[in-house]
Write a protein that holds these residues in place. Structure first.
Motif, PDB file in Angstrom:
ATOM      1  N   PRO B  83     -70.113   7.603 -70.290  1.00 32.27           N
ATOM      2  CA  PRO B  83     -69.030   8.295 -71.905  1.00 32.27           C
ATOM      3  C   PRO B  83     -69.668   6.472 -71.984  1.00 32.27           C
ATOM      4  O   PRO B  83     -69.486   6.994 -73.723  1.00 32.27           O
ATOM      5  N   MET B  84     -70.106   5.675 -72.066  1.00 27.90           N
ATOM      6  CA  MET B  84     -70.813   4.087 -72.474  1.00 27.90           C
ATOM      7  C   MET B  84     -71.817   5.011 -73.614  1.00 27.90           C
ATOM      8  O   MET B  84     -72.254   4.927 -74.349  1.00 27.90           O
ATOM      9  N   LEU B  85     -72.491   5.944 -72.871  1.00 28.32           N
ATOM     10  CA  LEU B  85     -74.311   6.442 -73.446  1.00 28.32           C
ATOM     11  C   LEU B  85     -73.944   7.114 -74.364  1.00 28.32           C
ATOM     12  O   LEU B  85     -74.579   7.516 -75.359  1.00 28.32           O
ATOM     13  N   TYR B 153     -85.518  -5.861 -70.713  1.00 26.61           N
ATOM     14  CA  TYR B 153     -84.140  -5.518 -70.476  1.00 26.61           C
ATOM     15  C   TYR B 153     -84.270  -4.922 -69.168  1.00 26.61           C
ATOM     16  O   TYR B 153     -84.892  -3.712 -69.443  1.00 26.61           O
ATOM     17  N   LYS B 154     -83.291  -5.627 -67.920  1.00 24.52           N
ATOM     18  CA  LYS B 154     -83.316  -4.369 -66.959  1.00 24.52           C
ATOM     19  C   LYS B 154     -81.621  -4.293 -66.982  1.00 24.52           C
ATOM     20  O   LYS B 154     -81.400  -5.470 -66.592  1.00 24.52           O
ATOM     21  N   ARG B 155     -80.686  -3.661 -66.723  1.00 22.96           N
ATOM     22  CA  ARG B 155     -79.245  -3.780 -66.096  1.00 22.96           C
ATOM     23  C   ARG B 155     -79.045  -2.959 -65.081  1.00 22.96           C
ATOM     24  O   ARG B 155     -79.893  -1.433 -65.097  1.00 22.96           O
ATOM     25  N   ILE B 156     -79.089  -3.841 -63.787  1.00 20.30           N
ATOM     26  CA  ILE B 156     -78.617  -3.038 -62.708  1.00 20.30           C
ATOM     27  C   ILE B 156     -77.055  -2.339 -62.477  1.00 20.30           C
ATOM     28  O   ILE B 156     -76.603  -3.243 -62.507  1.00 20.30           O
ATOM     29  N   GLY B 157     -76.779  -1.471 -62.342  1.00 16.56           N
ATOM     30  CA  GLY B 157     -75.445  -0.713 -62.677  1.00 16.56           C
ATOM     31  C   GLY B 157     -75.391  -0.296 -63.744  1.00 16.56           C
ATOM     32  O   GLY B 157     -75.498  -0.293 -64.878  1.00 16.56           O
ATOM     33  N   PRO B 158     -73.625  -0.347 -63.992  1.00 12.62           N
ATOM     34  CA  PRO B 158     -73.231   1.165 -65.269  1.00 12.62           C
ATOM     35  C   PRO B 158     -73.528  -0.428 -66.423  1.00 12.62           C
ATOM     36  O   PRO B 158     -73.190  -1.244 -66.225  1.00 12.62           O
ATOM     37  N   ILE B 159     -73.130  -0.457 -67.457  1.00 15.68           N
ATOM     38  CA  ILE B 159     -73.395  -0.315 -68.418  1.00 15.68           C
ATOM     39  C   ILE B 159     -72.022  -0.732 -69.010  1.00 15.68           C
ATOM     40  O   ILE B 159     -71.347   0.396 -68.879  1.00 15.68           O
ATOM     41  N   THR B 160     -71.292  -1.656 -69.680  1.00 12.33           N
ATOM     42  CA  THR B 160     -69.986  -2.008 -70.098  1.00 12.33           C
ATOM     43  C   THR B 160     -70.123  -2.194 -71.738  1.00 12.33           C
ATOM     44  O   THR B 160     -71.135  -2.849 -71.748  1.00 12.33           O
ATOM     45  N   PRO B 161     -69.065  -2.532 -72.034  1.00 12.32           N
ATOM     46  CA  PRO B 161     -69.308  -2.951 -73.471  1.00 12.32           C
ATOM     47  C   PRO B 161     -69.578  -4.124 -73.296  1.00 12.32           C
ATOM     48  O   PRO B 161     -69.866  -5.085 -74.063  1.00 12.32           O
ATOM     49  N   GLU B 162     -68.941  -5.154 -72.498  1.00 15.50           N
ATOM     50  CA  GLU B 162     -69.205  -6.116 -71.882  1.00 15.50           C
ATOM     51  C   GLU B 162     -70.700  -7.082 -71.839  1.00 15.50           C
ATOM     52  O   GLU B 162     -71.583  -7.485 -72.436  1.00 15.50           O
ATOM     53  N   VAL B 163     -71.864  -5.680 -71.201  1.00 11.72           N
ATOM     54  CA  VAL B 163     -73.520  -6.178 -71.432  1.00 11.72           C
ATOM     55  C   VAL B 163     -74.001  -5.894 -71.912  1.00 11.72           C
ATOM     56  O   VAL B 163     -74.940  -6.075 -72.443  1.00 11.72           O
TER      57      VAL B 163
END
Lengths: 146, 180
Positions: B83-85, B153-163
């Protein structure tokens, strides 16, 4: 008889899991297999972080074992294979990190702590020796004073 | 004074262990900082999901920053992230490239039909070989790649509003500052 068979089944269960976990790779000879086992036991699975590449059943560990195997077949040295993985997954994949400024604390920290402990003990011993130089007879020689 | 020494030692240990607990709550222990940050993204040439005849390469995506989101139909966290995507990440205004990782094409297509497709284009890495070049070890992972093809930049794990607020927006701001 049935009980024995059941017991045997339970005994063999872990072996079955192992057989399923690690898919066999087509080694050309025993030396190559030994080298592969040795190398993959030195590498850490990025996914399940306390397992070696050799032990892990994570999909990424399977892929990385395949990668290591293919690089070995292509004639790459162990160092080249390690460098390949470090470039992509950082030094985390090495169970034995190299000695360099960022790992000095890791390598020499325990020695420093040991030295500090040694100094503390030496200072204490000297101080006590100075406080009671004449008193050499034990206060209590029963040995069970505590 | 010397009688207080054990108490002092005890307090030092309490402080040390307390710091350890605090540190572990602040950091995801499963996260391995990628050595690829600020390095050129690895070259890749992968077929488009569901259209094996078309190939997308690193070169064909140059010229504009984009997100590369690693997902798979077998990935449980991806369902939570999805849903974030669909909304928040899309609203950031960058192309969103899907990286279908070690997945069955039919399962992936069905998964997207069920959950919606936020991606502008989806490349399929069935064998996970390009994934290794990107240092992927689990899904979901998200890369921000700039116009020159450098991983920013790299995010490991789900993207959240905080991220998004704490990490992605500052990264985008840094990109915008560079661009003339």
């Amino acid at each position: 008889m049935r009980r024995w068979l059941l017991a045997l089944g339970w005994l063999l269960l872990p072996a079955l899991c192992v057989a399923q976990a690690i898919q066999p790779l087509p080694f050309r000879n025993h030396a190559e297999e030994v080298r592969f086992q040795h190398l993959s036991a030195e590498l850490r699975c990025p996914m399940c972080q306390n397992e070696t590449l050799a032990d892990s059943n994570a999909p990424i560990a399977h892929d990385l074992r395949r990668q290591v195997f293919e690089m070995m077949q292509a004639g790459k040295s162990d160092d080249e294979i390690k460098a390949f993985l470090v470039d992509r997954y950082s030094q985390f994949v090495l169970y034995k990190p190299p000695v360099e400024p960022s790992t000095w604390l890791l390598w020499f920290g325990p020695l420093v702590l040991l030295a500090i402990g040694g100094i503390v003990v030496a200072v204490q011993v000297r101080r006590r020796a100075r406080q009671s130089p004449a008193d050499t007879t034990p206060i209590n020689d029963t040995g069970d004073d505590w | 004074m010397s009688r207080l020494l054990p108490l002092f030692g005890f307090l030092v240990l309490v402080g040390l262990f307390g710091f350890g607990i605090w540190w572990n709550t602040q950091h995801d222990q499963h996260e391995i900082a990628s050595p690829l940050i600020d390095k050129p993204a690895p070259a890749f040439a992968l077929p488009v999901l569901g259209d094996a005849g078309t190939t997308v390469t690193k070169a064909s995506l140059l010229g504009k920053p984009y997100f590369l989101n690693v997902f798979a139909s077998w990935c449980i966290e991806c369902v939570h992230e999805h849903p974030m995507l669909m909304t928040d990440v899309k609203q950031l205004g960058l192309p969103l490239v899907g990286f279908n990782y070690k997945d069955d094409p039919q399962a992936a297509t069905a998964w997207l039909a069920e959950h919606g497709n936020p991606f502008d284009v989806i490349v399929a890495d069935r064998e996970g070989r390009s994934g290794i070049d990107f240092g992927v070890y689990a899904a979901p992972e998200t890369f921000l790649i700039d116009a020159k093809g450098v991983i920013r930049y790299k995010r490991i794990g789900p993207i959240t509003p905080e991220v998004i607020d704490k990490e992605i927006r500052p990264a985008l701001a840094a990109l915008a500052k560079e661009a003339p």
